[in-house]
Design a protein around this motif. Structure first.
Motif, short mmCIF file in Angstrom:
data_model
loop_
_atom_site.label_atom_id
_atom_site.label_comp_id
_atom_site.label_asym_id
_atom_site.label_seq_id
_atom_site.Cartn_x
_atom_site.Cartn_y
_atom_site.Cartn_z
N ASP A 196 -45.04 27.22 -14.64
CA ASP A 196 -45.64 25.94 -14.27
C ASP A 196 -46.00 25.15 -15.53
N PRO A 197 -45.93 23.82 -15.47
CA PRO A 197 -46.36 23.02 -16.62
C PRO A 197 -47.83 23.27 -16.96
N THR A 198 -48.16 23.18 -18.24
CA THR A 198 -49.55 23.29 -18.67
C THR A 198 -50.17 21.90 -18.68
N PRO A 199 -51.24 21.67 -17.94
CA PRO A 199 -51.80 20.31 -17.82
C PRO A 199 -52.22 19.71 -19.16
N SER B 281 -47.67 15.01 -16.12
CA SER B 281 -48.58 15.62 -17.09
C SER B 281 -48.89 17.08 -16.80
N GLY B 282 -48.31 17.63 -15.74
CA GLY B 282 -48.55 19.03 -15.42
C GLY B 282 -49.79 19.28 -14.60
N ILE C 177 -47.59 19.82 -9.14
CA ILE C 177 -46.17 19.72 -8.82
C ILE C 177 -46.03 19.61 -7.31
N LEU D 67 -37.92 21.08 -13.79
CA LEU D 67 -38.89 20.98 -12.71
C LEU D 67 -38.25 21.26 -11.36
N SER E 134 -43.85 20.03 -21.74
CA SER E 134 -44.62 20.55 -20.61
C SER E 134 -45.49 21.75 -20.95
N THR F 271 -45.15 13.45 -22.59
CA THR F 271 -44.08 14.12 -21.84
C THR F 271 -42.99 13.10 -21.53
#
Length: 486
Positions: A25-28, A62-63, A66, A97, A115, A173
């Motif tokens: 998962d993306p890191t915010p 921006s994470g 999703i 993604l 991300s 991003t």
């Protein structure tokens, strides 16, 4: 037109198996904000981005969150970097993604760059910065406007998350779009790790989604490699014709579909310098401008070796030999158009090459010189008001030969000028202009990207924009080298 939550999402690449990717998962990011969206590209993709809630879009970029139908993954691949094989590569700061299939049946990847960390980050922070993200956002639009095969960028966001590069910078991003993000390095990874069954599965996957006309052929894998070879040659021929320097032509940066991507240190030529190096880390000049066609063939030979379990060596060699003739033919076709030739004459290559040699010897600007030729007739070529680009004695001699040549194709010189203006850009994304724009965006002037995207969508016509965008750089703005973090 469909909203983001209405798209026909798929996970075809993830379905190939866990050896080719990792679920991440993306890191915010902290305090994210939307910088820009590419509405023209969104329309082409059938995405209703205009009515999307900016806050929701910002969260996705921006994470912070999703969609339930997404399943982000980091791709695993390897590759040859500056000629040396590196087994420790992969998506280190980006995630696939999701994928979606549009109403015409074409599949598209949505790939988020910057991300955060992945299993392939090799200790790096997994982030991108505004500087590099704006540069890629603009150049992908510039390449598309010039007709050069490329990945594209749908949206750009920033954040207050600090990122350490040469200095502390702000995170960003970039949402990148392409039919596929599979690289030469994917096949090299499978080959060098002994996963030969997976090589065939990956080749079948690319053929099914992107080269379906090959599926029923007896020699479909040889035809696959032949098509990759041809599309790569076409792409690099376009680079050479429009003076584009990639900067890092490692095999992990080579698209299996012949698309330009992984824009790090890149540049369009200002003064014509055949040996220009745009990457200050390229100490040997391996990826200098004039080396690009040969490096393309070297990279294809590395790919061919990785495909040797599927394709006979003679078929691989035949495709590699055909690469040279295809890139030369495509280069000559495109360059004849830039010089306004509508027919093919025996001495055309010599006339074109002598012009390029003179540009280099006399220090003439590549794009500006050809644009002047496209906007003026022979009677004005000696005019001193032409910024001294065409009225140098040696160049004047060449112009007399050029005038004789164009008379073979045109009775009316206005027809030549019109034809040449359609392929010789008035505006080019020069390095100093990109840097100027980056500074404006960093200062919160996001509207400048509206102007740039309009200009780059059709760089061949007059636009309402700053006048210096159509002019060569000052001497102190030429030949800027960039780093891999640029």
């Amino acid at each position: 037109m469909k909203s983001l939550d209405q798209l026909n999402y798929h996970h075809t690449y993830a379905d190939l198996g866990s050896s080719l990717s990792s679920r991440v998962d993306p890191t915010p990011l902290h305090a994210p904000y939307l910088i820009h969206t590419n509405h023209r590209l969104a329309t082409k993709l059938g995405i209703d981005i205009k009515s999307a809630d900016n806050e929701v879009l910002t969260q996705l970029l921006s994470g912070q969150g999703i969609l339930d139908s997404w399943s982000p993954i980091a791709m695993k691949y390897t590759g040859h970097q500056f000629g040396q094989y590196n087994p420790d590569l992969g998506d280190g700061r980006g995630l696939l993604l999701t994928e979606f299939v549009d109403d015409t049946g074409n599949k598209w990847d949505l790939h988020l760059k910057g991300s955060g960390q992945t299993p392939y980050s090799r200790g790096a922070d997994g982030r991108a910065v505004i500087r590099s993200s704006v540069r890629e956002y603009l150049v992908s639009a510039a390449m598309d406007g010039l007709g050069i095969p490329t990945t594209q960028a749908l949206a750009l966001s920033g954040a207050k998350t600090p990122v350490q590069r040469e200095n502390i910078e702000s995170a960003a991003t970039l949402l990148r779009v392409a039919p596929s993000h599979v690289r030469f390095g994917h096949f090299e990874y499978l080959f060098y790790s002994g996963q030969h069954t997976e090589i065939q599965a990956l080749a079948d996957y690319i053929i099914h989604w992107h080269m379906p006309e090959l599926e029923d052929l007896n020699d479909k894998y040889a035809a696959f490699f032949q098509q990759v070879t041809k599309s790569t040659a076409t792409m690099i021929a376009h680079w050479q014709v429009y003076g584009f320097c990639h900067g890092v032509m490692n095999t992990d940066n080579m698209s299996i579909l012949g698309l330009t991507f992984d824009y790090g240190p890149f540049a369009f030529l200002d003064t014509y310098l055949s040996k220009h190096i745009c990457n200050h880390s390229d100490y040997s000049g391996r990826y200098a401008f004039h080396q690009q066609p040969g490096i393309g063939q070297w990279n294809l030979s590395a790919l061919g070796y990785a495909l040797s379990s599927l394709i006979d060596s003679k078929q691989i060699e035949a495709s590699l030999q055909a690469y040279s003739s295809h890139i030369q033919a495509e280069y000559r076709r495109l360059m004849r158009a830039r010089f306004g030739f509508t027919t093919e004459r025996e001495n055309d290559p010599e006339l074109i090459n002598s012009c390029l040699d003179l540009m280099e010897k006399l220090g003439l600007d590549f794009h500006f010189t050809l644009r002047i030729l496209s906007e003026t007739g022979p009677n004005n070529w000696s005019d001193a008001e032409l910024n001294n680009s065409l009225n140098k004695p040696e160049f004047t001699t060449w112009l007399r030969d050029y005038e004789k040549r164009i008379l073979l194709d045109y009775q009316n010189d206005h027809e030549r000028q019109k034809a040449m203006q359609g392929v010789n850009p008035k505006y080019i994304l020069r390095t100093h202009l990109a840097q100027e724009t980056i500074q404006q965006v960093e200062n919160g002037q996001f509207d400048i990207l509206d102007t740039w995207l309009a200009v780059l969508a059709n760089p061949f016509i007059e636009h309402s924009c700053p006048s210096h965008w159509s002019l060569p750089p000052r001497s102190d703005q030429k030949g800027i080298c960039l780093s891999c973090s640029s």
